[in-house]
Design an enzyme around this catalytic site. Structure first.
Site, PDB file in Angstrom:
ATOM      1  N   GLU A  45       1.854   9.489  -2.280  1.00 56.70           N
ATOM      2  CA  GLU A  45       2.398  10.377  -1.264  1.00 56.70           C
ATOM      3  C   GLU A  45       3.545  11.153  -1.923  1.00 56.70           C
ATOM      4  O   GLU A  45       4.445  10.537  -2.504  1.00 56.70           O
ATOM      5  CB  GLU A  45       2.924   9.565  -0.073  1.00 56.70           C
ATOM      6  CG  GLU A  45       3.331  10.497   1.034  1.00 56.70           C
ATOM      7  CD  GLU A  45       3.804   9.793   2.300  1.00 56.70           C
ATOM      8  OE1 GLU A  45       3.711   8.557   2.399  1.00 56.70           O
ATOM      9  OE2 GLU A  45       4.292  10.522   3.181  1.00 56.70           O
ATOM     10  N   ARG A  76       0.839  -6.117  -6.089  1.00 52.80           N
ATOM     11  CA  ARG A  76       1.901  -5.165  -6.435  1.00 52.80           C
ATOM     12  C   ARG A  76       2.760  -5.730  -7.555  1.00 52.80           C
ATOM     13  O   ARG A  76       2.906  -6.941  -7.692  1.00 52.80           O
ATOM     14  CB  ARG A  76       2.808  -4.925  -5.227  1.00 52.80           C
ATOM     15  CG  ARG A  76       2.277  -3.932  -4.251  1.00 52.80           C
ATOM     16  CD  ARG A  76       3.197  -3.835  -3.054  1.00 52.80           C
ATOM     17  NE  ARG A  76       4.151  -2.750  -3.170  1.00 52.80           N
ATOM     18  CZ  ARG A  76       3.893  -1.502  -2.815  1.00 52.80           C
ATOM     19  NH1 ARG A  76       2.713  -1.187  -2.330  1.00 52.80           N
ATOM     20  NH2 ARG A  76       4.810  -0.573  -2.915  1.00 52.80           N
ATOM     21  N   LYS A  89      10.398   3.337  -2.545  1.00 51.91           N
ATOM     22  CA  LYS A  89      10.854   4.730  -2.493  1.00 51.91           C
ATOM     23  C   LYS A  89      11.942   4.936  -1.456  1.00 51.91           C
ATOM     24  O   LYS A  89      12.836   5.752  -1.635  1.00 51.91           O
ATOM     25  CB  LYS A  89       9.677   5.649  -2.173  1.00 51.91           C
ATOM     26  CG  LYS A  89       8.926   6.096  -3.404  1.00 51.91           C
ATOM     27  CD  LYS A  89       7.949   7.202  -3.071  1.00 51.91           C
ATOM     28  CE  LYS A  89       6.602   6.653  -2.719  1.00 51.91           C
ATOM     29  NZ  LYS A  89       5.508   7.586  -2.660  1.00 51.91           N
TER      30      LYS A  89
HETATM   31  P1  ATP Z   1       6.794   2.533  -2.132  1.00 48.30           P
HETATM   32  O1  ATP Z   1       6.585   1.172  -1.575  1.00 48.30           O
HETATM   33  O2  ATP Z   1       7.536   2.536  -3.421  1.00 48.30           O
HETATM   34  O3  ATP Z   1       7.324   3.506  -1.161  1.00 48.30           O
HETATM   35  P2  ATP Z   1       4.161   3.478  -1.733  1.00 48.30           P
HETATM   36  O4  ATP Z   1       3.092   2.461  -1.801  1.00 48.30           O
HETATM   37  O5  ATP Z   1       4.568   3.949  -0.388  1.00 48.30           O
HETATM   38  O6  ATP Z   1       5.370   3.014  -2.599  1.00 48.30           O
HETATM   39  P3  ATP Z   1       2.500   5.624  -2.559  1.00 48.30           P
HETATM   40  O7  ATP Z   1       2.887   6.976  -2.996  1.00 48.30           O
HETATM   41  O8  ATP Z   1       1.803   5.462  -1.280  1.00 48.30           O
HETATM   42  O9  ATP Z   1       3.810   4.741  -2.583  1.00 48.30           O
HETATM   43  O10 ATP Z   1       1.724   4.873  -3.726  1.00 48.30           O
HETATM   44  C1  ATP Z   1       0.666   5.406  -4.448  1.00 48.30           C
HETATM   45  C2  ATP Z   1      -0.134   4.277  -5.006  1.00 48.30           C
HETATM   46  O11 ATP Z   1       0.677   3.456  -5.830  1.00 48.30           O
HETATM   47  C3  ATP Z   1      -0.677   3.386  -3.917  1.00 48.30           C
HETATM   48  O12 ATP Z   1      -2.033   3.161  -4.206  1.00 48.30           O
HETATM   49  C4  ATP Z   1       0.127   2.138  -4.015  1.00 48.30           C
HETATM   50  O13 ATP Z   1      -0.642   1.032  -3.642  1.00 48.30           O
HETATM   51  C5  ATP Z   1       0.514   2.097  -5.487  1.00 48.30           C
HETATM   52  N1  ATP Z   1       1.769   1.373  -5.692  1.00 48.30           N
HETATM   53  C6  ATP Z   1       2.987   1.681  -5.197  1.00 48.30           C
HETATM   54  N2  ATP Z   1       3.900   0.769  -5.549  1.00 48.30           N
HETATM   55  C7  ATP Z   1       3.260  -0.154  -6.312  1.00 48.30           C
HETATM   56  C8  ATP Z   1       3.659  -1.353  -6.981  1.00 48.30           C
HETATM   57  N3  ATP Z   1       4.904  -1.785  -6.941  1.00 48.30           N
HETATM   58  N4  ATP Z   1       2.730  -2.038  -7.680  1.00 48.30           N
HETATM   59  C9  ATP Z   1       1.470  -1.597  -7.729  1.00 48.30           C
HETATM   60  N5  ATP Z   1       1.027  -0.491  -7.131  1.00 48.30           N
HETATM   61  C10 ATP Z   1       1.899   0.230  -6.412  1.00 48.30           C
HETATM   62 MG    MG Z   2       2.592   4.454   0.749  1.00 49.19          MG
END
Ligand code: ATP
Ligand code: MG
Length: 543
Positions: free
Chosen positions: A31, A256, A266
């Site tokens: 995102e 994760r 984020k």
């Molecule tokens: P955050 O929790 O940091 O806000 P998010 O999951 O909301 O992260 P996205 O932009 O939706 O951020 O993530 C894009 C991709 O990265 C998704 O498929 C998510 O599952 C993966 N991702 C995000 N953080 C991690 C992590 N710590 N370990 C593994 N994959 C991750």
């Molecule tokens: Mg997300």
């Protein structure tokens, strides 16, 4: 290093062997509401490496279905980070480009009697949903006619309702043990301006509706996501099936990645940026890929770290040390080893001619001849580290300089301290030493053994430098809210000197400052003001 095997790789192998698929197609769907962090690196690397392993491909898809926090600066930074990691997406898409098709699929659900417009207030809707121990109850709007729903949904789209006044819900099962299947909202009203669509839309699809459609539209075969989506999978499959998508993607979850003592979400990183605790998303203290890069982490060390941390169906928290040791391994032969004085103490060599400078030749890195050699100036006025001098030798094991004692200077001579000069406050101002010309490095002199070896720079020919030394951004020793745990000493700025040979260093150049650590030239550095970020100490500080 080859991409290691894991449970997802095995699934893909089987799918190719059974001819379920002829090509592996994955996607990375961030995102655009922040910069990528080291946790995202696991998702980026996993998607690209798995597809590459089978000659498949990976799309980059910006999952821009929430208009509020999304912005083009994030779009740009994400593209840069993926490129920096060395990956090229097959296609770059924006989920918002599929809004028309998503809208049509929602209409299809309404026509099949599988979606309805609900005017229930958010508060009542939450109560009606029940909880894990209590089945939900049907909304009183659940049995609206298809015609009424079509008309109301159309009105939602045309802006007849206020935000929160109504939503479109999938009609699944209010008694399902899986809460995600209790008639989830699939469209909501939002009047914020969208970074690409502007004000074209006032209704936006919810993640659980949008994401499976995006994957299906692109023909993604394996949709990899983190573990928290595991119990969304039945809804994912329901959407693909009931929306009659021609391609059927398979969602697979993986654990994760978290790093000890590192704030990664984020939301928190944004707080640090917005409250100006850091200078930006690319502040070298941030665990973002841009922050790590600015601090001096290499893509190779990040990849090796991700590879060796493995991939499984459990969330993992990995020690910072593992990333740092991958980094040290990578930099050991890549970085030029030079001398820098971070906290200077002035030394005068009283028996060395004034205005004379001699040049001592030395390799940049004995473990990598390709880095070549440079000439190190030696003269009457020098700097050594404050830490490398104590008036009185504390014990026999002390390996540095003290009064009436002798030490070797790296690549140069033995020097002996004869006098300490103090300022009016009783603090050491400088020390007076003599050198022994017979002890020149490389001369084979072996009549005396000095106390130890320390580094220096010539004060007559050196470059001024600023050193940024970092500590953790937040203290982790309590459960207090983030802003109460901020480490006030996470940045220490030192002014010192580096040897003249690296005067032309440019941003992202990496050095080992001997006896101290690895440093990287900051993006704000220039020839008249060299700035170095401390990447990592030479030895692990881990005890
Ligand atoms: P955050 O929790 O940091 O806000 P998010 O999951 O909301 O992260 P996205 O932009 O939706 O951020 O993530 C894009 C991709 O990265 C998704 O498929 C998510 O599952 C993966 N991702 C995000 N953080 C991690 C992590 N710590 N370990 C593994 N994959 C991750
Ligand atoms: Mg997300």
């Amino acid at each position: 290093m080859e991409y290691p095997s894991n449970f997802i790789k095995t699934i893909m192998e089987n799918d190719l062997e059974s001819k379920k698929h002829t090509k592996i197609i994955t996607r990375f769907p961030p995102e655009p509401n922040g910069f990528l962090h080291i946790g995202h690196a696991r998702a980026v690397i996993t998607n690209f490496e798995l597809a590459n392993a089978f000659n498949g491909y990976t799309n980059l898809r910006y999952d821009d279905t929430n208009p509020e926090k999304e912005d083009d600066i994030y779009v740009k930074s994400i593209a840069e980070d993926i490129e920096w990691l060395g990956y090229t997406p097959k296609e770059v898409y924006f989920a918002s480009d599929y809004f028309d098709e998503m809208y049509e699929r929602a209409i299809l659900l309404i026509k099949k009697g599988l979606a309805y417009v609900d005017d229930t207030s958010a508060t009542l809707m939450a109560i009606e949903r029940g909880d894990v121990n209590k089945p939900g109850v049907n909304s009183k709007y659940r049995n609206r006619s298809i015609e009424e729903n079509l008309e109301l949904f159309n009105k939602m789209k045309d802006g007849h309702f206020k935000e929160g006044e109504c939503v479109l819900r999938a009609k699944i099962d209010m008694a399902s043990p899986n809460m995600n299947l209790r008639d989830p909202a699939i469209y909501r009203i939002n009047n914020a301006s969208h970074h690409r669509q502007g004000s074209k839309w006032v209704i936006y699809p919810m993640y659980d509706f949008a994401h499976p459609l995006e994957d299906a539209i692109e023909g993604i075969t394996h949709s990899l996501c983190s573990l928290e989506f595991e119990d969304h999978r039945p809804l994912y499959d329901w959407v693909v099936r009931e929306c009659e998508m021609p391609n059927i993607p398979r969602q697979i979850e993986f654990g994760r990645l978290s790093i000890e003592n590192t704030v990664m979400s984020k939301r928190y990183l944004r707080t640090l940026v917005e409250s100006k605790i850091v200078s930006g998303w690319d502040d070298p203290r941030m665990p973002t890929l841009q922050g790590l890069r600015r601090r001096g982490y290499t893509k190779e060390s990040i990849k090796n770290f991700i590879f060796s941390s493995g991939l499984s169906k459990i969330n993992s928290t990995i020690s910072n040390d593992m990333l740092d040791s991958a980094l040290r391994d990578d930099l050991a032969t890549k970085a030029k080893r030079v001398m820098a004085i971070i906290d200077p103490l002035k030394v005068t060599i009283t028996n060395y001619e004034e205005n004379k400078i001699e040049y001592l030749e030395a390799a940049y890195n004995n473990d990598n001849e390709e880095l070549g050699t440079r000439k190190i100036p030696f003269s009457r006025n020098l700097y050594i580290e404050k830490d490398d001098f104590l008036v009185e030798k504390p014990d026999k094991k002390y390996k540095r300089l003290s009064l009436n004692d002798e030490v070797r200077l790296f690549h140069a001579y033995f020097i002996k301290c004869n006098e300490v000069v103090y300022d009016d406050y009783g603090k050491i101002k400088e020390i007076l030493c003599t050198y022994d010309p017979l002890t020149k490095s490389g001369s084979g002199f072996n009549e005396r053994k000095p106390n130890g070896t320390i580094h220096f720079v010539s004060a007559d020919e050196c470059e001024k430098a600023t050193f940024n030394i970092f500590g953790p951004l937040v203290n982790n020793d309590s459960l207090a809210p983030l802003l109460e745990r901020i480490n006030k000493d996470s940045l220490i700025v030192k002014k010192g000197f580096v040897e003249a040979s690296i005067k032309n260093a440019v941003p992202f150049d990496k050095f080992q400052f001997i006896r101290d650590g690895f440093y990287c030239v900051d993006i704000k550095s220039n020839e008249s003001n060299l700035i170095f970020n401390k990447t990592v100490s030479l030895k692990s500080s881990f005890k």
